[in-house]
Design a protein around this motif. Structure first.
Motif, PDB file in Angstrom:
ATOM      1  N   TRP A 198       0.820  -1.214   0.000  1.00 21.97           N
ATOM      2  CA  TRP A 198       0.000   0.000   0.000  1.00 21.97           C
ATOM      3  C   TRP A 198       0.854   1.264   0.000  1.00 21.97           C
ATOM      4  N   LEU A 199       2.129   1.122   0.362  1.00 15.46           N
ATOM      5  CA  LEU A 199       3.032   2.268   0.373  1.00 15.46           C
ATOM      6  C   LEU A 199       3.503   2.650  -1.029  1.00 15.46           C
ATOM      7  N   THR A 200       3.620   1.668  -1.905  1.00 17.33           N
ATOM      8  CA  THR A 200       4.301   1.912  -3.178  1.00 17.33           C
ATOM      9  C   THR A 200       3.518   1.547  -4.433  1.00 17.33           C
ATOM     10  N   SER A 201       2.553   0.642  -4.333  1.00 12.60           N
ATOM     11  CA  SER A 201       1.866   0.178  -5.544  1.00 12.60           C
ATOM     12  C   SER A 201       1.032   1.309  -6.139  1.00 12.60           C
ATOM     13  N   PRO A 202       1.106   1.503  -7.468  1.00 14.71           N
ATOM     14  CA  PRO A 202       0.336   2.582  -8.090  1.00 14.71           C
ATOM     15  C   PRO A 202      -1.157   2.301  -8.009  1.00 14.71           C
ATOM     16  N   ASN A 203      -1.927   3.342  -7.748  1.00 13.40           N
ATOM     17  CA  ASN A 203      -3.382   3.214  -7.745  1.00 13.40           C
ATOM     18  C   ASN A 203      -3.841   3.429  -9.188  1.00 13.40           C
ATOM     19  N   ASP A 204      -3.630   2.402 -10.007  1.00 13.48           N
ATOM     20  CA  ASP A 204      -3.805   2.489 -11.457  1.00 13.48           C
ATOM     21  C   ASP A 204      -5.289   2.422 -11.806  1.00 13.48           C
ATOM     22  N   MET A 205      -5.940   3.571 -11.811  1.00 18.17           N
ATOM     23  CA  MET A 205      -7.387   3.600 -12.014  1.00 18.17           C
ATOM     24  C   MET A 205      -7.788   3.115 -13.402  1.00 18.17           C
ATOM     25  N   GLU A 206      -7.007   3.489 -14.416  1.00 17.18           N
ATOM     26  CA  GLU A 206      -7.360   3.085 -15.775  1.00 17.18           C
ATOM     27  C   GLU A 206      -7.356   1.569 -15.914  1.00 17.18           C
ATOM     28  N   ARG A 207      -6.345   0.918 -15.324  1.00 15.43           N
ATOM     29  CA  ARG A 207      -6.277  -0.540 -15.399  1.00 15.43           C
ATOM     30  C   ARG A 207      -7.403  -1.176 -14.597  1.00 15.43           C
ATOM     31  N   VAL A 208      -7.596  -0.688 -13.352  1.00 14.06           N
ATOM     32  CA  VAL A 208      -8.610  -1.296 -12.489  1.00 14.06           C
ATOM     33  C   VAL A 208     -10.003  -1.111 -13.059  1.00 14.06           C
TER      34      VAL A 208
END
Length: 299
Positions: free
Chosen positions: A278-288
């Motif tokens: 949760w510290l580093t993973s991108p919150n990749d909205m387009e992918r999700v």
């Protein structure tokens, strides 16, 4: 060398809901000798492995969920692998009367309950605009109300006069906000707050209340439903500091620590067990948001 060393530090696990073929004790095998643990959602996934690891450390268990057939099969596996007693208990955490009757049965069978693991949960991917009102309500009823219902009943029937340890299984979904997860993230955020409130109120009775918040954990229904295989194949896990998903045994070890006397002065705490994700993973909205999900989720 460092890669081989890192792999050697990862505990044994299997992807299926089966017991480990081998196990290396980190703590004393007698750490929970003759104690009794009550585990909701204990028939599969993380709950099943928690039951196994606690039993391998001397504990008897009760595994509770709605599916008695699955529970009975799981209990046989657990008893065979560990030599400890495992009681399958059909129960819906949304129904206090059923929980109350179940706890009475457990106290009659074992005479005590030392540990409660609130692991029952429901989740799926769905945009908020497609999420039915009933689906949102049902997830909160299982995750949040279920945790409160079971905790309150066990406190009133046993923990109030004898002390005990409660460990809630949460998630990191709500820490930043994640697309397609407003229902589960909201429920788990409420549970994290509940952990702190109950730790304060019930501490004088000798009851410790803590939380484990897993990240992506392989070999679980959540991993399959929430895109774990896609994340694995697309290299998403390289963005996690430990560069891999966790496994069920690692989550069970975190629970074992918090439930045991090794954590005797720890209460009201959330242990995040996600490899630093949760510290580093991108919150990749387009992918999700591109992940295929049903136009409407109904439970």
């Amino acid at each position: 060398f460092s890669c081989c060393r890192r792999m050697a530090e990862i505990p044994e696990d299997v992807q299926s809901d089966d017991c480990l073929s081998s196990y290396t004790h980190i703590y004393s095998p007698d750490l929970l000798k003759d104690q009794v643990a009550f585990i909701t959602g204990g028939g599969s996934g993380i709950g099943f492995r928690i039951a196994e690891i606690l039993m391998r450390h001397g504990c008897d268990t009760v595994i509770a969920s709605r599916n008695l057939e699955k529970l009975t099969e799981a209990a046989k596996k657990l008893t065979t692998a560990t030599g400890r007693h495992c009681l399958p208990l059909q129960m819906d955490v949304r129904q206090p009367d059923i929980i109350s009757a179940g706890v009475d049965e457990v106290l009659k069978e074992f005479g005590r309950v030392d540990i409660l693991i609130n692991n029952a949960a429901g989740n799926f991917l769905c945009p908020a605009t497609s999420l039915s009102f009933n689906a949102f309500k049902t997830v909160l009823e299982i995750d949040t109300m279920g945790t409160f219902n079971t905790s309150k009943i066990l406190y009133e029937k046993w923990f109030k006069d004898h002390g005990g340890s409660i460990v809630n299984i949460s998630a990191t979904l709500g820490y930043r906000g994640q697309a397609l997860q407003v229902h589960a993230g909201s429920a788990k955020a409420a549970n994290d707050a509940m952990t702190r409130h109950l730790a304060v109120e019930w501490g004088p009775s000798g009851v410790r209340v803590n939380t484990v918040a897993p990240g992506p954990i392989s070999g679980t229904e959540g991993y399959r439903r929430l895109g774990g295989s896609y994340a694995e194949s697309s290299g998403v896990f390289q963005g996690i500091p430990l560069q891999r998903p966790g496994n069920k045994t690692e989550m069970a070890h975190a629970v074992l620590f918090l439930a045991s006397r090794a954590a005797s002065y720890i209460t009201g705490t959330t242990v995040v067990a996600d490899g630093g994700a949760w510290l580093t993973s991108p919150n990749d909205m387009e992918r999700v948001l591109g992940i295929t999900s049903s136009p409407s989720a109904k439970l």
